[in-house]
Design an enzyme around this catalytic site. Structure first.
Site, PDB file in Angstrom:
ATOM      1  N   HIS A  60       3.400   5.239   2.656  1.00 45.27           N
ATOM      2  CA  HIS A  60       4.991   4.659   3.465  1.00 45.27           C
ATOM      3  C   HIS A  60       6.160   5.446   3.606  1.00 45.27           C
ATOM      4  O   HIS A  60       7.044   4.691   3.574  1.00 45.27           O
ATOM      5  CB  HIS A  60       5.305   3.129   4.240  1.00 45.27           C
ATOM      6  CG  HIS A  60       3.791   2.120   4.371  1.00 45.27           C
ATOM      7  ND1 HIS A  60       2.893   2.554   5.601  1.00 45.27           N
ATOM      8  CD2 HIS A  60       3.171   1.358   3.416  1.00 45.27           C
ATOM      9  CE1 HIS A  60       2.443   1.870   5.101  1.00 45.27           C
ATOM     10  NE2 HIS A  60       1.621   0.890   4.666  1.00 45.27           N
ATOM     11  N   ASP A 117     -18.822  -8.536  11.571  1.00 46.99           N
ATOM     12  CA  ASP A 117     -17.452  -8.154   9.758  1.00 46.99           C
ATOM     13  C   ASP A 117     -17.889  -8.002   9.098  1.00 46.99           C
ATOM     14  O   ASP A 117     -18.464  -8.280   8.277  1.00 46.99           O
ATOM     15  CB  ASP A 117     -16.833  -9.927  10.200  1.00 46.99           C
ATOM     16  CG  ASP A 117     -15.930 -10.386   8.582  1.00 46.99           C
ATOM     17  OD1 ASP A 117     -14.553  -9.254   8.725  1.00 46.99           O
ATOM     18  OD2 ASP A 117     -16.090 -10.569   8.025  1.00 46.99           O
ATOM     19  N   PRO A 118     -17.433  -6.983   7.922  1.00 46.23           N
ATOM     20  CA  PRO A 118     -17.523  -6.120   6.978  1.00 46.23           C
ATOM     21  C   PRO A 118     -17.571  -6.901   5.629  1.00 46.23           C
ATOM     22  O   PRO A 118     -18.920  -7.258   4.900  1.00 46.23           O
ATOM     23  CB  PRO A 118     -16.365  -5.104   6.643  1.00 46.23           C
ATOM     24  CG  PRO A 118     -14.927  -5.376   7.395  1.00 46.23           C
ATOM     25  CD  PRO A 118     -16.026  -6.396   8.147  1.00 46.23           C
ATOM     26  N   HIS A 145      -0.691   1.606   9.158  1.00 41.40           N
ATOM     27  CA  HIS A 145      -1.708   1.785   9.007  1.00 41.40           C
ATOM     28  C   HIS A 145      -2.717   1.713   9.619  1.00 41.40           C
ATOM     29  O   HIS A 145      -3.709   1.920   9.931  1.00 41.40           O
ATOM     30  CB  HIS A 145      -2.244   0.218   8.372  1.00 41.40           C
ATOM     31  CG  HIS A 145      -1.522  -0.168   7.311  1.00 41.40           C
ATOM     32  ND1 HIS A 145      -0.832  -1.414   7.590  1.00 41.40           N
ATOM     33  CD2 HIS A 145      -0.687  -0.143   6.246  1.00 41.40           C
ATOM     34  CE1 HIS A 145      -0.014  -1.860   6.844  1.00 41.40           C
ATOM     35  NE2 HIS A 145      -0.271  -0.944   6.304  1.00 41.40           N
ATOM     36  N   GLY A 165      -6.922 -18.179   2.510  1.00 42.52           N
ATOM     37  CA  GLY A 165      -6.714 -17.266   3.486  1.00 42.52           C
ATOM     38  C   GLY A 165      -6.716 -17.817   4.977  1.00 42.52           C
ATOM     39  O   GLY A 165      -6.225 -18.202   6.172  1.00 42.52           O
ATOM     40  N   GLY A 176       1.004  -0.970   0.041  1.00 41.14           N
ATOM     41  CA  GLY A 176      -0.442  -0.275  -0.227  1.00 41.14           C
ATOM     42  C   GLY A 176       0.652   1.808   0.041  1.00 41.14           C
ATOM     43  O   GLY A 176       1.973   1.420   0.854  1.00 41.14           O
ATOM     44  N   SER A 177       0.522   2.559  -0.690  1.00 43.55           N
ATOM     45  CA  SER A 177       1.063   4.167  -0.620  1.00 43.55           C
ATOM     46  C   SER A 177       1.123   4.185   0.603  1.00 43.55           C
ATOM     47  O   SER A 177      -0.103   3.773   1.249  1.00 43.55           O
ATOM     48  CB  SER A 177       0.689   4.283  -1.879  1.00 43.55           C
ATOM     49  OG  SER A 177       1.145   3.955  -2.701  1.00 43.55           O
ATOM     50  N   ASP A 193     -11.184   0.634   4.667  1.00 45.47           N
ATOM     51  CA  ASP A 193     -11.207   1.020   3.154  1.00 45.47           C
ATOM     52  C   ASP A 193     -11.924  -0.297   1.926  1.00 45.47           C
ATOM     53  O   ASP A 193     -12.161   0.015   0.562  1.00 45.47           O
ATOM     54  CB  ASP A 193      -9.443   1.073   2.529  1.00 45.47           C
ATOM     55  CG  ASP A 193      -9.102  -0.852   2.411  1.00 45.47           C
ATOM     56  OD1 ASP A 193      -9.961  -1.516   2.771  1.00 45.47           O
ATOM     57  OD2 ASP A 193      -7.785  -0.603   1.368  1.00 45.47           O
ATOM     58  N   MET A 253     -15.555 -13.456   6.025  1.00 47.28           N
ATOM     59  CA  MET A 253     -16.705 -13.460   5.110  1.00 47.28           C
ATOM     60  C   MET A 253     -17.305 -14.733   5.099  1.00 47.28           C
ATOM     61  O   MET A 253     -18.630 -15.586   4.905  1.00 47.28           O
ATOM     62  CB  MET A 253     -16.628 -13.132   3.682  1.00 47.28           C
ATOM     63  CG  MET A 253     -15.754 -13.741   3.227  1.00 47.28           C
ATOM     64  SD  MET A 253     -15.209 -13.414   1.042  1.00 47.28           S
ATOM     65  CE  MET A 253     -14.194 -11.055   1.476  1.00 47.28           C
TER      66      MET A 253
END
Length: 571
Positions: free
Chosen positions: A65, A558-559, A227, A489, A62-63, A407, A498
């Site tokens: 950092h 949980d999203p 993060h 996972g 990820g950006s 996100d 999920m």
């Protein structure tokens, strides 16, 4: 469109920050280019000359950092860096493009931080490129020691110590060493580096518009993630912060009896002033001196930041008798972001490769004849599901912000918009090809959930290979897709993912009669998914980034499970 999210940053648009940053970076940093095709991949300008003679190195993630990782591309360091959205791993497709852009006869080494999304996306890219005959290895950095009393060592996060691994591997690559030798040296460094951070203030992801957590004015957070994930503990200093006692507490955790000769990296997490950094350095040197530990080299600078987070991290690399690692760290490099050690007692087009490595979506062949009634129904279903997820993206974001990185809603919305934009080209008369096309439409969906949904639909499609589309086939498809998520996972039912919505759906459908109508089967599925998602509110997370929250993850659905229930309801 929706109202813009405002946060106080010198940016133009939250959705364009990474691209615009990289376009500015190629103007400021010598000898780098972007690979073209609008991909956020930074690559050495002299890549064609070097890849013939040395192992090439890729890192990324990820950006947010910066300068990691694009700022560390150059002589004696990285060959390329793959930049995801802010705090979100890049997609495996971009990693494949990066690998194919730098791969030469001596092979490629991927240096990856220990986060689920990064490991899955870089891992899938490695698998694909290895099948294409590229000699490729991956090393995983897990230097954060903050949470070792609550997560297994293999689950430790990769943080600032990663850049020391870059430097050691980069120096060896420049010397022309083999892929095996470099991977071995990198793993040796990984085993010998320990890092811990301390944060004074949070950070704001541009697309979120506000900080995902807060730290009281008189407190600091020990072991906070890069993060903004949960730290080890917060400590308040009612009389005002005391730098020396904070640094001592970090070093007490980092230093072991094995440390005799060390390299120190003092990393600025973003907005810590030089005044504070210098005061911290002063304490590090005196603390180690009192313990009789020799500092062989001291590096200081912002190397692995967390946007505008105030704070520092300290990395200790145990060199001991292995003086080779020290020599490699001291090898000169022209990369400007790389700090010098101390020893205490024109047109944008010219910066883009002219022949970019491309990734083209396969042609699935649009339906020649008119779409069947079944095909039209499937088309409507996919459209409704996407529209429902887009409508509920803010809720998904809020849930993810409570127990993750905030996100998921943003990523799902973007993925659904991609699907809707390509939906008219789906071959709806062939369900197998339809779901393969759907998988490819998710190709820009990064992060962990992106790879899970892609895997789900890729495996889901397999059930329709024989052309059948009865109720049994749909249940088989659900089983295939869910098994794929479990394999990727490693989670199981009850881990707050999920799967807690998907597995109850499969169990409920299997109890129904094969003669039941589609409507009644869907009603059963929706009920099972909604109940499963609801049950995750009482669960402690045991997988993914929310695992770091421990007991604090309770009280929120949980999203991922919630997204599954929304999708089925839309059907």
């Amino acid at each position: 469109g929706s109202a813009p999210v405002h946060c106080k940053k010198l940016i133009n648009s939250p959705t364009q920050v990474v691209r615009e940053m990289l376009e500015g970076q190629v103007l400021l940093q010598p000898n780098i280019k972007l690979t073209g095709d609008n991909r956020n991949i930074v690559i050495r300008a002299d890549i064609d000359a070097i890849k013939a003679n040395q192992v090439t190195l890729i890192s990324g993630g990820g950006s947010g950092h910066e300068p990691s990782h694009g700022g560390l591309v150059g002589d004696g360091l990285l060959s390329a860096a793959v930049c995801g959205d802010v705090f979100s791993s890049p997609s495996w497709v971009d990693v494949v493009v990066a690998i194919k852009s730098v791969a030469g006869p001596k092979g490629v080494l991927l240096i990856v931080k220990n986060y689920t999304g990064d490991i899955l996306n870089f891992g899938m890219a490695q698998e694909i490129c290895a099948k294409d005959g590229i000699d490729i290895k991956m090393v995983i950095v897990r230097d954060d020691i903050a949470l070792l009393d609550r997560v297994e060592e293999k689950r430790s996060r990769g943080i600032a110590g990663t850049v020391l691994v870059h430097k050691i591997a980069g120096a060896l690559a420049k010397q022309g060493k083999s892929l095996e030798e470099i991977a071995e040296a990198a793993n040796n460094a990984i085993q010998n580096v320990r890092t811990m951070g301390v944060a004074l203030s949070p950070c704001t992801v541009p697309a979120a518009g506000s900080a995902s957590f807060s730290i009281p004015q008189d407190s600091v957070s020990f072991g906070l993630g890069i993060h903004g994930e949960a730290g080890h503990h917060e400590k308040s200093y009612p009389g005002g912060l005391n730098s020396d006692s904070i640094v001592s507490e970090v070093l007490d955790a980092l230093i072991t009896e094995n440390h005799k000769s060390v390299v120190i990296l003092l990393n600025n997490l973003g907005t810590t002033t030089f005044m504070e950094v210098a005061i911290v350095a002063r304490k590090i040197v005196s603390y180690l001196g009192e313990k009789g530990i020799k500092i062989l080299a001291f590096f200081q600078g912002p190397l692995m930041t967390a946007l505008e987070m105030a704070g520092i991290s300290i990395s200790v690399l145990n060199v001991g008798e292995n003086k080779a690692a020290l020599d490699l760290l001291l090898e000169p490099t022209s990369v400007r972001a790389w700090p010098l050690p101390t020893f205490p007692n024109a047109s944008l087009d010219t910066y883009i490769l002219k022949n970019p490595t491309s990734y083209v979506r396969p042609e699935f062949g649009k339906d020649e004849e008119s779409i069947s009634e079944q095909g039209k129904t499937l088309q409507k279903v996919i459209k409704h599901v996407c529209e429902s997820l887009i409508t509920n993206s803010t809720t998904l974001n809020d849930l993810d912000q409570a127990i993750g990185d905030g996100d998921m809603g943003i990523n799902i919305k973007k993925a659904c918009e991609d699907v809707l934009s390509e939906l008219d080209d789906f071959p709806f008369n062939n369900f197998n090809k339809t779901f393969i096309a759907l998988t490819y439409s998710l190709r820009h969906y990064g992060g962990s959930s992106g790879i899970f949904f892609s895997t789900f639909f890729s495996r889901f499609a397999d059930a329709f290979k024989e052309g059948s589309s009865d109720a049994t086939t749909w249940i088989t498809a659900l089983e295939h897709g869910t098994k794929g998520i479990q394999e990727k996972g490693g989670a199981k039912q009850g881990d707050k993912t999920m799967l807690d919505a998907l597995l109850p759906v499969i169990a409920a459908l299997k109890q129904q009669s094969s003669d039941d109508s589609a409507e009644s089967l869907i009603t059963v599925a929706v009920k099972a998914a909604e109940e499963g998602a609801k049950e995750t509110e009482n669960m402690k997370s045991k997988a993914g980034r929310s695992e770091y929250y421990g007991e604090k993850s309770k009280g929120f659905a949980d999203p991922g499970a919630y997204a599954v229930s929304l999708a089925l309801k839309a059907v």
